[in-house]
Structure formats: structure tokens, C-alpha cells
Design a protein around this motif. Sequence first.
Motif, PDB file in Angstrom:
ATOM      1  N   MET A   1       0.804  -1.198   0.000  1.00 15.43           N
ATOM      2  CA  MET A   1       0.000   0.000   0.000  1.00 15.43           C
ATOM      3  C   MET A   1       0.852   1.269   0.000  1.00 15.43           C
ATOM      4  N   ALA A   2       1.898   1.274   0.817  1.00 16.42           N
ATOM      5  CA  ALA A   2       2.751   2.451   0.885  1.00 16.42           C
ATOM      6  C   ALA A   2       3.365   2.752  -0.476  1.00 16.42           C
ATOM      7  N   LYS A   3       3.697   1.692  -1.229  1.00 10.95           N
ATOM      8  CA  LYS A   3       4.283   1.890  -2.536  1.00 10.95           C
ATOM      9  C   LYS A   3       3.287   2.552  -3.472  1.00 10.95           C
ATOM     10  N   GLY A   4       2.032   2.153  -3.363  1.00 11.22           N
ATOM     11  CA  GLY A   4       0.987   2.753  -4.185  1.00 11.22           C
ATOM     12  C   GLY A   4       0.806   4.231  -3.885  1.00 11.22           C
ATOM     13  N   LYS A   5       0.884   4.598  -2.627  1.00 10.00           N
ATOM     14  CA  LYS A   5       0.750   6.009  -2.256  1.00 10.00           C
ATOM     15  C   LYS A   5       1.923   6.825  -2.773  1.00 10.00           C
ATOM     16  N   PHE A   6       3.143   6.217  -2.736  1.00  9.37           N
ATOM     17  CA  PHE A   6       4.320   6.919  -3.229  1.00  9.37           C
ATOM     18  C   PHE A   6       4.183   7.193  -4.723  1.00  9.37           C
ATOM     19  N   LEU A   7       3.660   6.205  -5.482  1.00  9.04           N
ATOM     20  CA  LEU A   7       3.487   6.379  -6.920  1.00  9.04           C
ATOM     21  C   LEU A   7       2.402   7.413  -7.220  1.00  9.04           C
ATOM     22  N   LYS A   8       1.381   7.490  -6.388  1.00 11.74           N
ATOM     23  CA  LYS A   8       0.294   8.451  -6.595  1.00 11.74           C
ATOM     24  C   LYS A   8       0.729   9.881  -6.289  1.00 11.74           C
ATOM     25  N   MET A   9       1.880  10.015  -5.576  1.00 16.12           N
ATOM     26  CA  MET A   9       2.350  11.336  -5.167  1.00 16.12           C
ATOM     27  C   MET A   9       2.676  12.189  -6.394  1.00 16.12           C
ATOM     28  N   GLY A  10       3.129  11.620  -7.444  1.00 15.75           N
ATOM     29  CA  GLY A  10       3.458  12.359  -8.658  1.00 15.75           C
ATOM     30  C   GLY A  10       4.885  12.868  -8.659  1.00 15.75           C
ATOM     31  N   TRP A  11       5.258  13.377  -9.809  1.00 16.43           N
ATOM     32  CA  TRP A  11       6.650  13.821  -9.966  1.00 16.43           C
ATOM     33  C   TRP A  11       6.959  15.014  -9.082  1.00 16.43           C
ATOM     34  N   PHE A  12       6.011  15.924  -8.870  1.00 19.15           N
ATOM     35  CA  PHE A  12       6.252  17.093  -8.036  1.00 19.15           C
ATOM     36  C   PHE A  12       6.518  16.694  -6.588  1.00 19.15           C
ATOM     37  N   GLY A  13       5.739  15.799  -6.054  1.00 17.74           N
ATOM     38  CA  GLY A  13       5.913  15.340  -4.679  1.00 17.74           C
ATOM     39  C   GLY A  13       7.231  14.623  -4.470  1.00 17.74           C
ATOM     40  N   ARG A  14       7.566  13.736  -5.410  1.00 20.73           N
ATOM     41  CA  ARG A  14       8.852  13.022  -5.296  1.00 20.73           C
ATOM     42  C   ARG A  14      10.026  13.981  -5.426  1.00 20.73           C
ATOM     43  N   THR A  15       9.934  14.935  -6.307  1.00 24.86           N
ATOM     44  CA  THR A  15      11.005  15.936  -6.475  1.00 24.86           C
ATOM     45  C   THR A  15      11.149  16.777  -5.215  1.00 24.86           C
ATOM     46  N   PHE A  16      10.031  17.181  -4.641  1.00 20.37           N
ATOM     47  CA  PHE A  16      10.054  17.977  -3.406  1.00 20.37           C
ATOM     48  C   PHE A  16      10.734  17.204  -2.275  1.00 20.37           C
ATOM     49  N   ILE A  17      10.373  15.948  -2.087  1.00 21.45           N
ATOM     50  CA  ILE A  17      10.987  15.120  -1.041  1.00 21.45           C
ATOM     51  C   ILE A  17      12.475  14.943  -1.302  1.00 21.45           C
ATOM     52  N   ALA A  18      12.866  14.743  -2.547  1.00 20.00           N
ATOM     53  CA  ALA A  18      14.286  14.578  -2.887  1.00 20.00           C
ATOM     54  C   ALA A  18      15.072  15.856  -2.587  1.00 20.00           C
ATOM     55  N   VAL A  19      14.506  17.011  -2.933  1.00 21.26           N
ATOM     56  CA  VAL A  19      15.194  18.289  -2.682  1.00 21.26           C
ATOM     57  C   VAL A  19      15.345  18.522  -1.178  1.00 21.26           C
ATOM     58  N   VAL A  20      14.323  18.235  -0.409  1.00 28.39           N
ATOM     59  CA  VAL A  20      14.397  18.402   1.046  1.00 28.39           C
ATOM     60  C   VAL A  20      15.454  17.463   1.631  1.00 28.39           C
ATOM     61  N   ALA A  21      15.468  16.214   1.186  1.00 27.46           N
ATOM     62  CA  ALA A  21      16.442  15.245   1.704  1.00 27.46           C
ATOM     63  C   ALA A  21      17.869  15.661   1.357  1.00 27.46           C
ATOM     64  N   VAL A  22      18.119  16.082   0.125  1.00 24.88           N
ATOM     65  CA  VAL A  22      19.464  16.505  -0.291  1.00 24.88           C
ATOM     66  C   VAL A  22      19.884  17.752   0.489  1.00 24.88           C
ATOM     67  N   THR A  23      18.973  18.685   0.685  1.00 22.90           N
ATOM     68  CA  THR A  23      19.281  19.901   1.450  1.00 22.90           C
ATOM     69  C   THR A  23      19.637  19.566   2.891  1.00 22.90           C
ATOM     70  N   LEU A  24      18.868  18.671   3.494  1.00 23.19           N
ATOM     71  CA  LEU A  24      19.131  18.270   4.873  1.00 23.19           C
ATOM     72  C   LEU A  24      20.488  17.582   4.994  1.00 23.19           C
ATOM     73  N   ILE A  25      20.767  16.657   4.127  1.00 25.59           N
ATOM     74  CA  ILE A  25      22.056  15.947   4.156  1.00 25.59           C
ATOM     75  C   ILE A  25      23.206  16.914   3.907  1.00 25.59           C
ATOM     76  N   GLY A  26      23.040  17.806   2.948  1.00 30.15           N
ATOM     77  CA  GLY A  26      24.082  18.799   2.665  1.00 30.15           C
ATOM     78  C   GLY A  26      24.335  19.713   3.849  1.00 30.15           C
ATOM     79  N   SER A  27      23.274  20.116   4.531  1.00 31.70           N
ATOM     80  CA  SER A  27      23.425  20.991   5.703  1.00 31.70           C
ATOM     81  C   SER A  27      24.180  20.289   6.826  1.00 31.70           C
ATOM     82  N   VAL A  28      23.862  19.034   7.050  1.00 32.64           N
ATOM     83  CA  VAL A  28      24.555  18.271   8.097  1.00 32.64           C
ATOM     84  C   VAL A  28      26.030  18.134   7.751  1.00 32.64           C
ATOM     85  N   LEU A  29      26.330  17.774   6.510  1.00 36.96           N
ATOM     86  CA  LEU A  29      27.737  17.635   6.090  1.00 36.96           C
ATOM     87  C   LEU A  29      28.480  18.971   6.211  1.00 36.96           C
ATOM     88  N   PHE A  30      27.841  20.049   5.804  1.00 36.80           N
ATOM     89  CA  PHE A  30      28.446  21.373   5.920  1.00 36.80           C
ATOM     90  C   PHE A  30      28.738  21.713   7.379  1.00 36.80           C
TER      91      PHE A  30
END
Length: 186
Positions: A1-30
Motif C-alpha cells: 500500500m505504501a508503494k501505491g501512495k508513493f506512486l500516486k504522489m506524482g513527480w512534483f511530490g517526489r522531487t520535493f521530497i528529494a530536494v528536502v532530503a538533499v538539502t538536509l544531508i548537505g546541511s549536516v555535512l556542511f
Amino acid sequence: MAKGKFLKMGWFGRTFIAVVAVTLIGSVLFFFNIFNLDAMSFFSDSDDQATASDELSEETVEKVEEVRETVGKKNQDIGQLVSETHEFYNETTGYGGISSLDWNKQTEKANTILSVLDEKMTDVNDEVLTKDLERIQKLADAVINQEKTEDVRALHRMFHDLDIALNDYNAYDVIWNATKTLETTN
């Protein structure tokens, strides 16, 4: 079920989550890079943390004072080297600096230690202090030839304990027991 919800999120939602994750990881490394911190030190029980009790006993403090009055007074030239070198190690290895050493600075300081000790060792009349200084020479030589962090840590602890023993260094709450000179304080 969780996989189905992730696919329904769309490209905008997945891109938003990816940008937030990369920003968070980059901030910690910095953050860890800017403050020269070792991330693993937060997850391990490091031996850099004080192994002795937070407060030294009154008896230990009295013994330290006795060593200062005897060995320290007789070896003020070595005490000056110890004080300056301890300050160098506090600046270059403290607050996580041990995880990102500048080996050029460490090698240069080790060479200085060796040259000063070669010149001043003959003036030292205390057998126990002489043994400590000989061990410092071996460690400084190892820093030059092997560039091992453990050797720098050992030198720092030896100079810390000797600064307590020979000088009026009172900004301590732990004795590392790295020297024979302060071995009698336990």
C-alpha cells in the motif's frame, strides 16, 4: 500500500521530497565540516572522553602540587616547552580537530619538539621526567615518520599531564595518567 501512495504522489511530490532530503544531508555535512567534527564521535563511546571522575580528589590535587614544587621548580626550561606545546595541541586537536589533522603542522611541531629536547635533555636531573621526555621523543619521531593520529593523541595527553606537573596549569579536570611524572598522583 505504501508503494501505491508513493506512486500516486506524482513527480512534483517526489522531487520535493528529494530536494528536502538533499538539502538536509548537505546541511549536516556542511555543519560537520565547518566545525571540524567527527560524526562518528556522537555514536561511539570515545576514549577522548574523560575516563577519570569529573572531580579530582583532594589528595590528588595535593600530590600534583607537591610534584610542581619539586620537579616543576627544578625544570622550568622544560616546563616552558611543555606549556607552549600543550597549547599547540589544544588548538590543533581540541574540539574535534583530532579527526582532521594538518600533518604539515604536526610534523613541524614534532621536529621542534625533537630539536628542543635534544638541546635541553641534558639539564634534566629527574629520572622519571627524563623517561617521560624520552617517550615524547619516540612519539614525536613516530608522528614524523608514520603520521598516526594515535601518536598525536598520546603526545597531547603527555603534554597535558606534564603541563599539570611542571607548570601552574589549572584548567584541567582530568589527568590522563600518560606520564610517569604524575603516576604517583593516583
